[in-house]
Design a protein around this motif. Structure first.
Motif, short mmCIF file in Angstrom:
data_model
loop_
_atom_site.label_atom_id
_atom_site.label_comp_id
_atom_site.label_asym_id
_atom_site.label_seq_id
_atom_site.Cartn_x
_atom_site.Cartn_y
_atom_site.Cartn_z
N ILE A 1 0.49 -1.51 0.08
CA ILE A 1 -0.13 0.09 -0.12
C ILE A 1 1.10 1.37 0.10
O ILE A 1 0.59 2.15 -1.06
CB ILE A 1 -1.10 -0.02 1.24
N TYR A 2 1.91 1.29 0.80
CA TYR A 2 2.80 1.87 0.70
C TYR A 2 3.06 2.82 -0.43
O TYR A 2 3.14 3.94 -0.96
CB TYR A 2 4.17 2.06 1.38
N HIS A 3 4.10 1.38 -1.21
CA HIS A 3 4.96 2.24 -2.22
C HIS A 3 3.23 2.16 -3.81
O HIS A 3 3.29 3.30 -4.81
CB HIS A 3 5.12 0.85 -3.36
N GLY A 4 2.44 1.81 -2.97
CA GLY A 4 0.96 1.64 -4.76
C GLY A 4 0.10 2.69 -4.34
O GLY A 4 0.03 3.31 -5.83
N ALA B 1 1.74 17.62 -3.33
CA ALA B 1 3.37 17.10 -3.79
C ALA B 1 3.99 16.76 -3.04
O ALA B 1 4.59 15.80 -2.86
CB ALA B 1 3.88 18.88 -5.04
N GLY B 2 3.91 17.33 -1.47
CA GLY B 2 4.52 17.22 -0.63
C GLY B 2 4.50 16.60 0.32
O GLY B 2 5.46 15.74 1.19
N TRP B 3 3.34 15.72 -0.08
CA TRP B 3 2.87 14.95 0.66
C TRP B 3 2.39 13.78 0.53
O TRP B 3 2.38 12.62 1.25
CB TRP B 3 1.34 15.52 1.48
N ARG B 4 2.83 13.12 -0.72
CA ARG B 4 2.57 11.91 -1.31
C ARG B 4 3.67 10.90 -1.06
O ARG B 4 2.76 10.09 -0.37
CB ARG B 4 2.55 12.31 -3.18
N ARG B 5 4.11 11.15 -0.88
CA ARG B 5 4.83 9.94 0.23
C ARG B 5 4.92 9.79 1.46
O ARG B 5 4.32 9.41 1.92
CB ARG B 5 6.66 10.16 -0.51
N GLY B 6 5.12 10.45 2.32
CA GLY B 6 4.25 10.83 3.63
C GLY B 6 3.45 9.87 3.88
O GLY B 6 3.36 9.66 4.79
#
Lengths: 249, 235
Positions: free
Chosen positions: B185-188, B204-209
């Motif tokens: 789920i994290y990478h997906g 943009a800044g929140w997508r990964r975190g």
């Protein structure tokens, strides 16, 4: 300093290829990596051996001709650096370096470290240009371009087409290259009329060339000598999604 | 000299979405988001196990009666199941197609390709997906069909859950699968943002975190259930 090079030698497209070991002495830390190959080639020629074939042109990091994988990293370990701008002081004395060509089905090896990147040319032909004749450079500010778009387009236009993105990608995908080219034109007013068809045609060509699919590892961005962001890939995907919604077939 | 290049004529049979690799990725992202929403709702429902047998069984019964009187008993549930099954099949089909294309794209591999930017989660997507699929099959046999459950009582989902998780190897396998699911789920999730082109300044800044936080919460939530059974909090 001394270095040991394991260089991929492949006589031609049909040859299987193998690594050959060369010990190069008296290397100056101020030499570029390509200059080490030049020195080695002089020695090979003097020994009546076949010199190592590799692509190079401007040697100032702006033409996109050079490129090889050094110890598993396209253009070597330095960030934002083409291999011609990579200096030997980056490596410790006695370093052991494994040199390979870009490896992708779409980039067949011609000889040694030289690969055929005509697939990139065909991608540009598929849509990476403005069809209309635009004449000479127009008067500045005659077509207003927002500062943010101008900066982003410039970031994308920094792509020199070296192919390191494909080489670094675990899937051998050309998404960063196509995204940079499509975004660079798609962000500017002159690129708007063909924005949708450009993306659709370039994506179709990308698949036809046999590049792999992006799975968002981000390795392309890390290898790119011009540090082009994978944000442009999201932009390409968004443009493609819009095109598909407009014309599903 | 301007040279016009004519694009290859599009095949009239298959839609663009299933023809190109980006189209398949879009399909994978959309079906992935549907499955992600299911995972979230399933977790919220399952956490009712901490309220005790009666509320938990009532929740399971509610899944069948929800939508009444507009829908017959179980109708809405079956619609959801069909959508989910379709999403799983399309998700897997797209993943297989994309994986095959990528494997074909590099017939001669490197001696070694040094990873720089990628994550463990990104590199385990494919095998993670296979593990999650195998787990879901077992999970359905255990708690939906009851074939792999030691004492299955239709309708008493609380009892079935406790009976299954009281066996520590099953609980451990469940918890391990939830860690794999969390990585997937994290990478997906962050990939879905990228594939669907969501990278405007607010996100943009929140997508990964954000993806990491959501994945962590989901894994923690799911792991808490077998853990609670093992320590005797849920019995």
């Amino acid at each position: 300093m001394k270095v040991t090079l394991h260089v991929w030698r492949q006589a031609g497209p049909a040859d299987r290829g193998r690594f050959a070991r060369y010990d190069v002495a008296d290397v100056s830390p101020d030499m570029s990596f390509l200059e080490v190959l030049d020195v080695l080639n002089q020695q090979l020629i003097a020994r009546r051996e076949e010199p190592i074939a590799f692509d190079h042109d401007c040697r100032e990091g702006i033409c996109g001709s050079c490129g090889m994988v050094i110890n598993g990293r396209p253009h070597g370990p330095e960030r934002a650096t083409t291999v011609c701008q990579l200096h030997m002081r980056t490596f410790p004395d006695g370093a052991e370096l494994w040199i390979e060509p870009w490896r992708a089905r779409a980039f067949p090896v011609i000889k040694d470290l030289v690969v055929d990147r005509a697939a990139f040319d065909r991608l540009i032909q598929a849509g990476g240009f403005i069809t209309a004749r635009t004449g000479s450079a127009p008067e500045a500010n005659s077509i207003p371009v927002p500062k943010r778009d101008a900066d982003l387009a410039m970031d994308a236009a920094a792509c020199i087409g070296c192919g390191a993105c494909v080489a670094a990608c675990p899937n051998a995908s050309a998404m960063l290259f196509v995204a940079a080219k499509a975004s660079h034109l798609g962000l500017l007013p002159q690129g708007q009329p063909e924005r949708s068809s450009r993306v659709v045609n370039m994506v179709a060509q990308m698949d036809a060339e046999g590049f792999g699919a992006c799975t968002n590892h981000g390795e392309c961005m890390a290898a790119c000598p011009k540090e082009i962001s994978i944000d442009f890939i999201a932009r390409l995907n968004r443009d493609y999604l819009k095109a598909v919604i407009r014309r599903p077939w | 000299m301007t040279q016009l290049v004519v694009a290859p004529a599009p095949s009239p049979v298959t839609p663009r979405l299933t023809r190109s690799l980006i189209g398949k990725k879009l399909l994978m992202a959309v079906t992935g988001v549907i499955l992600f929403l299911f995972v979230v709702l399933h977790l919220l429902g399952n956490l009712k196990v901490f309220e005790g047998p009666a509320p938990f069984n009532a929740y399971a019964e509610g899944l069948r009666t929800v939508g009444a009187p507009f829908f017959a008993r179980g109708q809405l549930l079956w619609i959801a199941r069909i959508v989910l099954l379709g999403s799983v099949l399309l998700h897997i089909w797209a993943a297989v197609a994309v994986t095959q294309a990528s494997w074909r794209a590099r017939p001669v591999g490197y001696r070694r390709l040094e990873p720089v930017e990628t994550t463990f989660a990104a590199r385990t997507m494919r095998w993670g997906g296979v593990i999650i699929f195998a787990y879901v099959v077992y999970h359905l046999l255990d708690l939906t069909f009851g074939r792999a459950n030691p004492s299955f009582v239709p309708g008493d989902v609380y009892h079935n859950l406790v009976a299954s998780f009281a066996r520590w190897p099953v609980a451990a396998a469940y918890m391990a699968a939830m860690v794999v699911l969390g990585l997937h789920i994290y990478h997906g999730l962050w990939s879905a943002f990228q594939t669907l082109g969501v990278n405007r300044p607010p996100t943009a800044g929140w997508r990964r975190g954000g993806a990491a936080l959501i994945a962590l919460l989901i894994t923690a939530g799911y792991v808490s259930i077998p853990a609670a059974v093992l320590v005797g909090m849920v019995r």
